[in-house]
Enzyme design. Structure first.
Site, short mmCIF file in Angstrom:
data_model
loop_
_atom_site.label_atom_id
_atom_site.label_comp_id
_atom_site.label_asym_id
_atom_site.label_seq_id
_atom_site.Cartn_x
_atom_site.Cartn_y
_atom_site.Cartn_z
N ASP A 152 78.11 17.54 14.99
CA ASP A 152 76.86 18.31 14.92
C ASP A 152 75.64 17.41 14.94
O ASP A 152 74.60 17.78 15.50
CB ASP A 152 76.85 19.21 13.68
CG ASP A 152 77.46 20.58 13.95
OD1 ASP A 152 77.42 21.02 15.11
OD2 ASP A 152 77.99 21.20 13.01
N CYS A 157 83.14 11.66 9.07
CA CYS A 157 84.31 12.54 9.24
C CYS A 157 84.31 13.23 10.61
O CYS A 157 85.21 14.00 10.92
CB CYS A 157 84.37 13.59 8.13
SG CYS A 157 83.02 14.79 8.16
N GLU A 205 74.54 16.08 8.87
CA GLU A 205 74.77 16.47 10.26
C GLU A 205 73.52 17.03 10.93
O GLU A 205 73.58 17.54 12.04
CB GLU A 205 75.92 17.48 10.34
CG GLU A 205 75.79 18.64 9.37
CD GLU A 205 77.10 19.39 9.16
OE1 GLU A 205 77.93 19.42 10.08
OE2 GLU A 205 77.26 19.97 8.07
N HIS A 233 85.82 23.22 18.38
CA HIS A 233 86.74 23.17 17.25
C HIS A 233 88.18 23.40 17.69
O HIS A 233 89.11 22.94 17.03
CB HIS A 233 86.32 24.21 16.19
CG HIS A 233 85.18 23.74 15.36
ND1 HIS A 233 83.87 24.04 15.65
CD2 HIS A 233 85.14 22.95 14.25
CE1 HIS A 233 83.08 23.47 14.76
NE2 HIS A 233 83.83 22.81 13.90
N ARG A 283 77.12 21.61 21.94
CA ARG A 283 78.41 20.96 22.14
C ARG A 283 79.48 21.89 22.70
O ARG A 283 80.52 21.45 23.16
CB ARG A 283 78.91 20.35 20.83
CG ARG A 283 79.08 21.33 19.70
CD ARG A 283 79.31 20.63 18.39
NE ARG A 283 80.71 20.50 18.09
CZ ARG A 283 81.20 20.61 16.85
NH1 ARG A 283 80.39 20.85 15.83
NH2 ARG A 283 82.49 20.48 16.62
#
Length: 538
Positions: free
Chosen positions: A453, A500, A429, A188, A463
């Site tokens: 995800d 997204c 996700e 993130h 990730r």
């Protein structure tokens, strides 16, 4: 000249000076002091410094967020000047002959416990304020910085790693680029760098040497290189490269105002992802059709306590108003995994990415969930709002969410508060959501596929684990089949479908997504015009 190789998060060139960002650890100790009066004087000097900092923060918040948000710093100043609080600290120093840091910490904990035990919600909330002001004074006494960037000019930030909270707290106007030794291109923090439209490198083979602080440097996000003290010829070449990037951007800006339509007439909505109200400037600058993902969890990061309903309302109101009727899709709180928040007091987990996070927290902590929903519905009259819920795995979850939403709407209506219609959707996700997507689509208006995800869970690859970056493959056939299935089933069930996740900005897949029938792509603002170009060439 030193050349370091890293993994690029965002293409582009940044030229500036290195700012070595070091996290200072502090261990509180109780110490005996020989001169209690000198220690009291040390505390009082630190208190005055803290008041000066709070004055500065008040002015900054007043300019950026308005008087209501700035008032918290006035409250902190009043608490810091409270006679009982000050007497308790100085009394402890004098009676026990202890160091000021210990006296401030002990007093702060005692006062915070008193506030926390009160019945009044407003007074309970002051518990976190006492801890905040005590922590500020302790950091000043210990000579620890607050994580801010002590530079008048924008810099290239060099760090071992950055958490999402740290990234959110930094003054973005002072950052030209991020360079970290660790971290993942799928984290993130990397996503935030992309939303800020600044070059960033992770997993860079650079030493964090003090001699680098203030050194001239260039971050080449095109080739994933960091140049420290670049030679004159190399610098000239990189300056030309930067100018070429500028020309490319100028060409893309010619697409502002044009439609996202393929050559055969297929219209695709291109929206932008944001993490804060400040990002709306970039959304408007890049001519996005709306906001496809407002990461509301970043309102909860970098602070000491939950954002109030009023705080959230003002933020959602600002974003919706500035978008002037264009759709704003707000994702409800997605805390957990790599986005840890101390005041949530989440349990320690062996595998947090698959644990207590996102909608699972919201459906457990209904008061937190309702606070956010009330704020969104109150703000809905200022624009076109939609809400999507993350980490859904069952129809049962959606039915429970809709019950809570109806309760919130009824409470607001009963209180005479006007609300507007709000579209409800979910993030897809997890493989579970994909496999039952036709059933889920019957309960909501839209899907937004979170490819970050979805890739992680489909491939069973963390990730955040940088050692697995070489096999983390978002183009894996299984991932693409999951996306196709979601689009087809969403349409069968009556829902429109968007993407997204970061994969939406991958123009090598744009035609693939259009062929699959995608309705919307939401990307970091900086990618909007490049994506428009790709769509118009199909």
């Amino acid at each position: 000249m030193v050349v370091c190789q890293g993994k690029s998060v965002l293409k582009g060139i940044a030229i500036g000076k290195i700012y070595l960002y070091e996290k200072q650890e502090y261990v509180l100790e109780q110490k005996q002091v020989a001169d209690a009066e000198a220690e009291v004087a040390r505390f009082e000097a630190a208190k005055e410094t803290a008041i000066g900092q709070l004055d500065d923060l008040y002015e900054k918040a007043l300019a950026e967020a308005g008087e209501e948000q700035a008032m918290i710093f006035d409250v902190h100043k009043m608490m810091l000047d409270d006679g009982d609080y000050l007497d308790a600290i100085t009394g402890l120093i004098r009676s026990e002959k202890v160091n000021a840091e210990y006296a401030v910490h002990t007093t702060g904990e005692q006062f915070a416990a008193v506030f926390a035990s009160m019945d009044d919600d407003y007074m309970k909330a002051r518990s976190a304020d006492v801890k905040d002001i005590s922590g500020r004074v302790i950091r000043i006494l210990a000579g620890i910085g607050d994580g801010s960037i002590a530079s008048e000019e924008p810099v290239i930030l060099l760090a071992d790693d950055l958490t999402p909270s740290e990234t959110v707290s930094l003054d973005k106007s002072k950052i030209l680029a991020f360079v970290t030794r660790n971290g993942s291109a799928n984290s993130h923090t990397a996503i935030l760098a992309r939303s800020m439209n600044i070059p960033a490198l992770v997993q860079t083979d650079v030493e964090l040497l003090k001699e680098y602080h203030g050194m001239d440097a260039v971050v080449d996000g095109l080739d994933g290189k960091l140049y420290l003290d670049p030679e004159e010829a190399v610098l000239a070449e990189l300056v030309q490269k930067k100018e070429a990037c500028g020309r490319e951007r100028a060409e893309l800006e010619k697409l502002i105002g044009l439609d996202n339509v393929t050559r055969d007439g297929r219209k695709i909505n291109v929206y932008a992802n944001i993490g804060s109200p400040e990002d709306v400037d970039k959304v408007l600058l890049n001519d996005a059709g709306g906001i496809g993902l407002f990461r509301s969890e970043f309102l909860y990061l970098g602070r000491e306590d939950y954002p109030s309903e009023e705080e959230q309302f003002e933020i959602y109101k600002e974003v919706l108003s500035r978008m002037e009727g264009k759709k704003v899709i707000i994702r409800t709180l997605d805390i957990g995994a790599d986005k840890q928040v101390d005041y949530f007091k989440l349990p320690k987990e062996e595998n947090p990415a698959m644990g207590y996070r996102a909608i699972r927290i919201c459906l457990d902590r209904i008061d937190v969930f309702k606070t956010q929903l009330r704020a969104i519905y109150r703000a809905s009259v200022y624009g076109t709002a939609a809400i999507m819920f993350p980490m859904i795995i069952s129809v049962k979850e959606i039915l429970r969410i809709k019950e809570i939403v109806e309760e919130v709407k009824a409470e607001l209506t009963a209180a005479g508060i006007e609300i507007a219609p709000v579209e409800l959707g979910i993030m897809v996700e997890t493989p579970a959501a994909v496999m039952i997507s036709e059933e889920l689509a019957k309960e909501v208006s839209f899907f937004s596929i979170g490819t970050n995800d979805l890739t992680q869970y489909t491939l069973a690859i963390d990730r955040q684990n940088q050692s697995l970056d070489t096999i983390y493959d978002s183009h894996h056939p299984a991932v693409l089949r999951m996306i196709r299935m979601t689009i087809e089933n969403g349409h069968k069930g009556g829902a429109w479908v968007g993407i997204c996740g970061e994969l939406g900005a991958d123009t090598t897949l744009t035609k693939t997504f259009v062929d699959m029938g995608i309705d919307e792509l939401s990307v970091s603002p900086t990618y909007v015009l490049g994506l428009r170009k790709a769509i118009r060439e199909i």
